[in-house]
Design an enzyme around this catalytic site. Structure first.
Site, mmCIF file in Angstrom:
data_model
loop_
_atom_site.group_PDB
_atom_site.id
_atom_site.type_symbol
_atom_site.label_atom_id
_atom_site.label_comp_id
_atom_site.label_asym_id
_atom_site.label_seq_id
_atom_site.Cartn_x
_atom_site.Cartn_y
_atom_site.Cartn_z
ATOM 1 C CG ASN A 289 33.392 40.818 34.819
ATOM 2 O OD1 ASN A 289 32.481 41.471 34.330
ATOM 3 N ND2 ASN A 289 34.428 41.079 34.214
ATOM 4 C CB CYS B 40 40.264 40.242 40.437
ATOM 5 S SG CYS B 40 39.669 40.637 42.040
ATOM 6 N NE ARG B 41 40.827 35.227 38.388
ATOM 7 C CZ ARG B 41 40.328 33.994 38.550
ATOM 8 N NH1 ARG B 41 41.180 33.162 38.480
ATOM 9 N NH2 ARG B 41 39.054 33.740 38.858
ATOM 10 C CB SER B 42 37.499 39.000 33.148
ATOM 11 O OG SER B 42 36.664 38.928 34.004
ATOM 12 C CG ASP C 43 40.254 34.130 42.771
ATOM 13 O OD1 ASP C 43 40.674 35.421 42.839
ATOM 14 O OD2 ASP C 43 39.534 33.466 43.067
ATOM 15 C CB CYS D 18 37.840 35.832 36.054
ATOM 16 S SG CYS D 18 37.196 37.349 36.443
HETATM 17 P P1 4NP Z 1 37.951 37.440 39.644
HETATM 18 O O1 4NP Z 1 38.149 37.330 41.163
HETATM 19 O O2 4NP Z 1 37.302 35.940 39.318
HETATM 20 O O3 4NP Z 1 39.250 37.242 39.143
HETATM 21 O O4 4NP Z 1 37.255 38.392 39.527
HETATM 22 C C1 4NP Z 1 37.302 36.869 42.077
HETATM 23 C C2 4NP Z 1 36.447 37.869 42.566
HETATM 24 C C3 4NP Z 1 35.467 37.624 43.615
HETATM 25 C C4 4NP Z 1 35.555 36.378 44.110
HETATM 26 C C5 4NP Z 1 36.133 35.298 43.678
HETATM 27 C C6 4NP Z 1 37.263 35.586 42.806
HETATM 28 N N1 4NP Z 1 34.467 35.919 45.086
HETATM 29 O O5 4NP Z 1 34.572 34.670 45.521
HETATM 30 O O6 4NP Z 1 33.581 36.787 45.514
#
Ligand code: 4NP
Length: 162
Positions: free
Chosen positions: A11, A13-15, A127, A8
Site C-alpha cells: 500500500n 506504490c500500486r494501490s 510490483d 496491493c
Molecule cells: P506495493 O509495492 O505493493 O505496490 O506497495 C511494494 C512495496 C513494498 C514492498 C513490496 C512491494 N516491500 O517488500 O516492502
C-alpha cells in the site's frame, strides 16, 4: 454510495496510485457523492507510511496527488467495501483467503479485469518497488486507463439499476 478499495502488497506504490487516480477522476466527473475510494495492503510492514516517493513524483508530474497513509487490509474491511480490487494474483489469493463468506469472496476481483488493454497473459499490475522509474510510469499508465474504465462501468451499473 459505492465503496471501492484498491489492494496491493505494501500500500505504498500500486494501490495508492490507483487510489489517487480514481479520486481525481471521481472529483473531475463530480460523482464524489456516488463513489468513495480507499486502498490498503495485504502486508502490514508499511502501515502509517506515505506513498513511496517515486510513486508520488510520477503522479505529481502528471498532475495527480496520492492520498493518505498505508493501511493493512483486514477481514473486517470487507464490510466497508463493495469492490475489493487486487493489483496482482498473489494479492488476489491473499484476499480470497481472508474472505469469510461467499459474499465477501464475490467482492474480490483483479483490478485489471477492467483494463481494456489487458490480455490473459498480461492482467496484473507489476510490483515496481525493486525496479527503476520506468516501472512507476508503467503502473501509472495502467492505473489511469483501468480507473477510467472502472469508473465508467460503475456509473453505468448504477444508472441501469435506477
Ligand atoms: P506495493 O509495492 O505493493 O505496490 O506497495 C511494494 C512495496 C513494498 C514492498 C513490496 C512491494 N516491500 O517488500 O516492502
Amino acid at each position: 454510495m459505492i465503496q471501492v478499495c484498491f489492494v496491493c502488497l505494501g500500500n505504498i506504490c500500486r494501490s495508492p496510485t490507483a487510489h489517487g487516480v480514481m479520486e481525481h477522476l471521481v472529483r473531475e466527473r463530480g460523482v464524489g457523492d456516488l463513489i468513495a475510494v480507499g486502498s490498503a495492503g495485504t502486508g502490514g510492514w508499511h502501515v502509517g507510511a506515505r506513498p513511496d516517493r517515486r510513486a508520488q513524483e510520477t503522479a505529481l508530474r502528471r498532475g495527480f496527488a496520492l492520498p493518505g497513509v498505508a493501511e493493512h487490509f483486514m477481514a473486517a474491511d470487507f464490510a466497508r467495501y463493495d469492490h475489493v480490487l487486487a493489483m496482482d494474483r498473489s494479492n488476489l489469493e491473499s484476499l480470497r483467503s481472508l474472505a469469510r463468506t461467499r459474499e465477501e469472496r464475490a467482492k474480490v476481483q483483479l483490478f485489471r479485469a477492467y483494463d481494456p488493454e489487458a490480455t490473459p497473459d498480461d492482467d496484473e499490475v507489476p510490483d515496481p518497488y525493486y525496479g527503476g522509474p520506468e516501472g512507476f510510469e508503467l503502473v501509472f499508465d495502467m492505473c489511469e486507463r483501468t480507473c477510467a474504465a472502472l469508473l465508467a462501468e460503475l456509473l453505468r451499473g448504477r444508472h441501469s439499476r435506477s
